[in-house]
Motif scaffolding. Structure first.
Motif, PDB file in Angstrom:
ATOM      1  N   VAL A 617       0.990  -3.844   3.553  1.00  0.00           N
ATOM      2  CA  VAL A 617       1.901  -3.227   4.527  1.00  0.00           C
ATOM      3  C   VAL A 617       1.027  -2.405   5.464  1.00  0.00           C
ATOM      4  O   VAL A 617       0.524  -1.342   5.085  1.00  0.00           O
ATOM      5  CB  VAL A 617       2.945  -2.326   3.816  1.00  0.00           C
ATOM      6  N   ASP A 618       0.838  -2.916   6.681  1.00  0.00           N
ATOM      7  CA  ASP A 618      -0.172  -2.364   7.582  1.00  0.00           C
ATOM      8  C   ASP A 618       0.418  -1.301   8.507  1.00  0.00           C
ATOM      9  O   ASP A 618       1.351  -1.573   9.265  1.00  0.00           O
ATOM     10  CB  ASP A 618      -0.791  -3.500   8.407  1.00  0.00           C
ATOM     11  N   GLY A 757       0.741  -0.773  -8.007  1.00  0.00           N
ATOM     12  CA  GLY A 757       1.160  -1.983  -8.708  1.00  0.00           C
ATOM     13  C   GLY A 757       2.626  -2.261  -8.427  1.00  0.00           C
ATOM     14  O   GLY A 757       3.414  -1.335  -8.156  1.00  0.00           O
ATOM     15  N   LYS A 758       3.015  -3.522  -8.476  1.00  0.00           N
ATOM     16  CA  LYS A 758       4.418  -3.864  -8.247  1.00  0.00           C
ATOM     17  C   LYS A 758       5.304  -3.328  -9.377  1.00  0.00           C
ATOM     18  O   LYS A 758       6.459  -2.957  -9.155  1.00  0.00           O
ATOM     19  CB  LYS A 758       4.572  -5.380  -8.126  1.00  0.00           C
ATOM     20  N   LEU A 779       8.500  -5.593  -3.225  1.00  0.00           N
ATOM     21  CA  LEU A 779       7.397  -4.651  -3.342  1.00  0.00           C
ATOM     22  C   LEU A 779       7.476  -3.793  -4.596  1.00  0.00           C
ATOM     23  O   LEU A 779       6.548  -3.029  -4.879  1.00  0.00           O
ATOM     24  CB  LEU A 779       7.351  -3.730  -2.112  1.00  0.00           C
ATOM     25  N   GLY A 780       8.566  -3.880  -5.344  1.00  0.00           N
ATOM     26  CA  GLY A 780       8.744  -3.010  -6.496  1.00  0.00           C
ATOM     27  C   GLY A 780       9.201  -1.626  -6.045  1.00  0.00           C
ATOM     28  O   GLY A 780       9.138  -1.286  -4.869  1.00  0.00           O
ATOM     29  N   PRO A 781       9.643  -0.783  -6.985  1.00  0.00           N
ATOM     30  CA  PRO A 781      10.243   0.502  -6.609  1.00  0.00           C
ATOM     31  C   PRO A 781       9.314   1.428  -5.819  1.00  0.00           C
ATOM     32  O   PRO A 781       9.702   1.986  -4.802  1.00  0.00           O
ATOM     33  CB  PRO A 781      10.628   1.117  -7.959  1.00  0.00           C
ATOM     34  N   VAL A 799       0.331  -3.539  -2.206  1.00  0.00           N
ATOM     35  CA  VAL A 799       1.085  -3.720  -3.449  1.00  0.00           C
ATOM     36  C   VAL A 799       0.465  -4.883  -4.226  1.00  0.00           C
ATOM     37  O   VAL A 799       0.338  -5.997  -3.709  1.00  0.00           O
ATOM     38  CB  VAL A 799       2.575  -3.997  -3.172  1.00  0.00           C
ATOM     39  N   ILE A 800       0.073  -4.617  -5.486  1.00  0.00           N
ATOM     40  CA  ILE A 800      -0.640  -5.601  -6.310  1.00  0.00           C
ATOM     41  C   ILE A 800       0.276  -6.154  -7.395  1.00  0.00           C
ATOM     42  O   ILE A 800       0.962  -5.401  -8.089  1.00  0.00           O
ATOM     43  CB  ILE A 800      -1.874  -4.971  -6.987  1.00  0.00           C
TER      44      ILE A 800
END
Length: 839
Positions: A617-618, A757-758, A779-781, A799-800
């Motif tokens: 996310v740039d 982390g996701k 993207l996860g929380p 986000v990994i």
């Protein structure tokens, strides 16, 4: 129905209130016809889409259904909707579309690119034309003896028309089929496209010869042979004039409209569009069909650059979406399948189809084998070269118009063109599937590579880009990841190009070369392509970074297949994807939203990737701040690794360890821990049927050993602190509200990049966020909170997601805070419910 005097037809009616039926007037009837053709064509295209058939198939079949073969059997419908007096009007409108489409085809055909393809493509094209042409002459003998009325036409023009009809390969249709089958950038695809381009050129020469021989419709067989010679000589003179005089003039116009100028002068655009019409008129005046003039005029336009792109923007959607379907449909309307009746006629159809297929496939196969192309690929080339389409229909329509082909012969040849094109996709899918094996030694995640004992192991990264906007941040991220002590870095850069129904997508074919991006081409460099190419060429000069560019030209619905295939084929450890939104400056100002389609590409890659995935996310990461990219660079990037626990967070920390090795990167690990007294609370997640995965966070449904996960987290943290003590900072934070804690890191401006982390196997803290409303669920929380608008976040976010097949199944889950007794009761209530205790 009594004959209608065409001169008595009026353009528009006075309206139903004054007693006029709009269907008795030319323009209202034309509107009804166009609407009906477009609706039926689009509906059939939708039906044929699962079969991966080109749109031309649906449009021809739609015309056949609307014509005398199906609906037209109802004479009342046929005389009301498609009366004979309306045919010249509909065909005139369709011919305008055809004229401009052939101009676009000429614009796509890069003569310099064709010349560079060498003997292989020329040899394959020659065999693919000559053998079917000879076969066509044999078929013509049989048809003249069998089909009633076929022998009324002279031998010469009949043989040439039949030979051309069987030997053509449709360049635009073939390009779309190759793109659909993911073969556009393979060796087979490149050879097929080059051979088809040669074939197209030969087809136009043969078509000009056929038209010259056909003469006029009233007595072509009885005119002086000198007339045909004059037509051919005039055609050659026209081509020479266009190439010697008009081509330099159009180069001058293109230079005047170069990116250096502020605007493209509309006068030049209008002049060019008028030139298409004038060129068509000139060849019609000579005695060759007007489309030949439009095609040659398209060849004179310089390829690539601002001028060609602006021309395409002006006309392609209107022509390809509205006018061209009318031409294909009009071919179907003139096709009366009922004319093919009796076993003998259907036997002729089978003979024509088998002869056309055998001649084209066999000729191509034999020559391809002589060029040492493997048998399977040679057979695939033969099937691909058997594709018919636009030029085929033009030849047949001109033959019918010149009275060379009667109704039965015309119907047989249209059905032959339909069948050969329809069979291409399924046949190629059956006989040619590129090897997609994966090495057993592939390191699918960073942790695997870290524990590898082989010094030869490289960190292989596949980085995807949409355009110049992604380049700066991507290079900064890759450079920060480039370890100076560990294994070498090999970077694969994939430019993602959406395949649409627009001709400009097909123009990308000419920019693609083996192992190269479509924009690295000295013959055609637009300003946009120069920026991207120059950036990666410069970065590729760095000693220990090997940059391998490639491209994916695909529909968004299948783009993820290309990305995952390359990742698997190149044994990639991590895929880096650009987020579908980009931010610049303060105040969360969104400058670009690539759209929901690109978001879907990212979601499908996350679900199907054969390795770990990072979503960037740039918010201006590396945008001007990091000019130096060498190992001795002193310009710093400040990176924060946010750690809660779980496999995804451990992968993020492994990436942070690689970044910590770089002298120009300062890494800080921030570990969130729960406040004292809260550690004993239990959280249970279970699948929620009421939630949508689009708007809700999804977590892995795999059962885990919670104690084991804690041990792995502690071991990873301990190792990181031991190894990077002094190079990286480690901070622990107690937070009752971890979302606010993470947001405060992003708002502070202390970090250029935050890596999270996701959280597919979340810690207790992250699990408690499962019920929050999601803006970007993929993207996860925590990643979603940092990527959302309106939060004042200044940092870019990475986000990994760690690759692990056992965690691949995800579902939206509901959160419960039960007592221990309730937990036991819940777990024993149903074997179908998947529950997980995060105590």
């Amino acid at each position: 129905m009594p004959p209608v005097n065409i001169t008595s037809i009026k353009t528009s009616s006075n309206g139903a209130w004054q007693g006029d039926n709009p269907l008795d007037f030319a323009f209202p009837l034309l509107i009804v016809q166009i609407t009906l053709i477009l609706v039926v064509g689009r509906f059939l295209a939708l039906l044929f889409k699962p079969l991966r058939q080109p749109k031309v198939i649906a449009e021809i079949v739609g015309g056949i259904l609307l014509g005398p073969s199906a609906f037209g059997r109802n004479k009342k419908y046929l005389h009301r909707i498609f009366p004979s007096w309306s045919t010249p009007i509909l065909e005139s409108v369709a011919s305008i579309g055809l004229l401009y489409f052939l101009f676009l085809v000429g614009l796509e055909l890069d003569l310099s690119s064709i010349r560079r393809r060498g003997k292989r493509a020329f040899g394959i094209a020659s065999a693919g034309i000559s053998l079917p042409f000879i076969s066509g002459i044999g078929v013509a003998f049989v048809l003249r003896k069998t089909v009633e009325g076929a022998d009324k036409v002279g031998y010469g023009q009949y043989f040439v028309f039949m030979g051309v009809a069987l030997s053509i390969t449709a360049f635009p249709v073939l390009a779309r089929i190759l793109a659909e089958l993911k073969l556009l950038t393979t060796q087979v695809g490149e050879t097929a496209m080059a051979a088809a381009a040669f074939n197209d050129m030969a087809a136009w020469i043969l078509l000009a010869l056929a038209i010259a021989l056909a003469g006029n419709s009233n007595g072509g067989a009885h005119q002086s042979p000198l007339v045909s010679i004059w037509v051919l000589l005039s055609g050659v003179a026209f081509v020479v004039f266009m190439m010697v005089v008009i081509r330099p003039a159009m180069k001058w116009v293109a230079r005047r409209c170069s990116p250096d100028k502020d605007t493209v002068d509309e006068a030049y655009i209008c002049l060019t569009l008028a030139g298409v019409i004038v060129s068509g008129f000139m060849t019609d005046l000579i005695g060759i069909h007007s489309i030949f003039g439009a095609f040659v005029f398209g060849l004179t336009i310089p390829k690539g650059g601002e001028f060609a792109e602006r021309l395409i923007e002006r006309i392609e959607d209107f022509v390809s979406g509205l006018l061209l379907p009318l031409y294909f449909a009009s071919s179907g309307l003139k096709t009366d399948v009922s004319k093919i009746h009796g076993a003998e006629a259907w036997g002729l159809l089978a003979m024509v189809i088998s002869t056309a297929c055998a001649g084209k496939i066999l000729g191509t196969f034999l020559v391809a084998m002589l060029f040492m192309i493997p048998a399977r690929e040679s057979l695939t080339l033969g099937v691909l070269m058997n594709t018919k389409g636009l030029v085929e229909l033009i030849v047949l329509n001109i033959g019918k118009e010149k009275k060379v082909l009667n109704d039965e012969t015309f119907a047989i040849l249209v059905l032959m063109a339909l069948f050969t094109t329809f069979m291409t996709t399924p046949t190629v899918m059956a006989i040619y599937k590129p090897a997609r094996g994966i090495s057993a030694l592939t390191q699918r995640k960073l942790v695997d590579l870290s524990f590898s004992e082989s010094s030869k192991d490289e960190l292989r990264i596949l980085a995807c880009v949409h355009g110049p906007g992604n380049v700066s941040s991507l290079i900064s991220l890759i450079e920060a990841t480039r370890s100076t002590n560990k294994s070498q870095l090999k970077l694969y850069v994939m430019r993602l190009v959406e395949l649409t129904e627009r001709s400009s997508s097909i123009m990308m074919v000419h920019r693609v070369r083996k192992n190269g991006l479509p924009f690295i081409n000295r013959f055609r460099r637009g300003e946009l392509h120069n920026q991207v190419a120059a950036a990666f060429e410069a970065y590729g000069q760095i000693g220990r970074v090997s940059v391998r560019p490639t491209t994916a030209i695909s529909a968004l619905s299948t783009m993820h297949e290309d990305i995952c295939h390359v990742a698997e084929d190149k044994r990639v450890t991590m895929i880096i994807l650009p987020f579908h939104k980009q931010w610049r400056g303060e105040g969360d100002e969104t400058i670009e939203n690539m759209g929901h389609g690109w978001r879907g590409v990212n979601q499908r890659v996350l679900k199907n990737a054969p390795c770990s995935v990072a979503l960037l996310v740039d918010r201006g990461f590396g945008g001007g701040a990091q000019k130096a990219t060498g190992p001795k660079s002193t310009v710093g990037q400040r990176v924060c690794i946010v750690f809660f626990g779980g496999p995804d967070d451990r992968e993020a920390m492994e990436l942070g360890g690689r970044m910590a090795e770089h002298p120009a990167v300062k890494v800080t690990v921030v570990r969130f821990v729960e406040k004292a007294g809260l550690d004993g609370d239990g959280v249970i997640l279970r699948p929620s049927l009421a939630k949508s995965s689009e708007n809700s966070y999804t977590f892995s449904t795999a059962t885990i050993n919670r104690e084991r996960e804690r041990e792995l987290d502690e071991a990873a943290l301990t190792e990181f602190r031991c190894r990077w003590d002094g190079s990286a900072d480690y901070v622990e934070k107690e937070a009752s509200n971890i979302v606010e804690g993470a947001l405060s890191l992003g708002r502070s401006g202390d970090y250029d990049l935050i890596v999270v982390g996701k959280g597919r196997l979340p810690s207790t803290m992250v699990a408690e966020l499962g019920d929050r409303p999601a803006e970007h669920a993929e993207l996860g929380p925590i990643g979603d909170a940092l990527a959302s608008s309106g939060q004042g976040i200044l940092s870019s976010v990475l986000v990994i997601q760690q690759h692990d097949l056992s965690h691949a199944e995800e579902a939206p889950l509901s959160k419960i805070l039960p007592t221990r007794d309730a937990t036991v009761a819940l777990e024993s209530s149903s074997v179908k419910e998947i529950t997980r205790d995060f105590v």
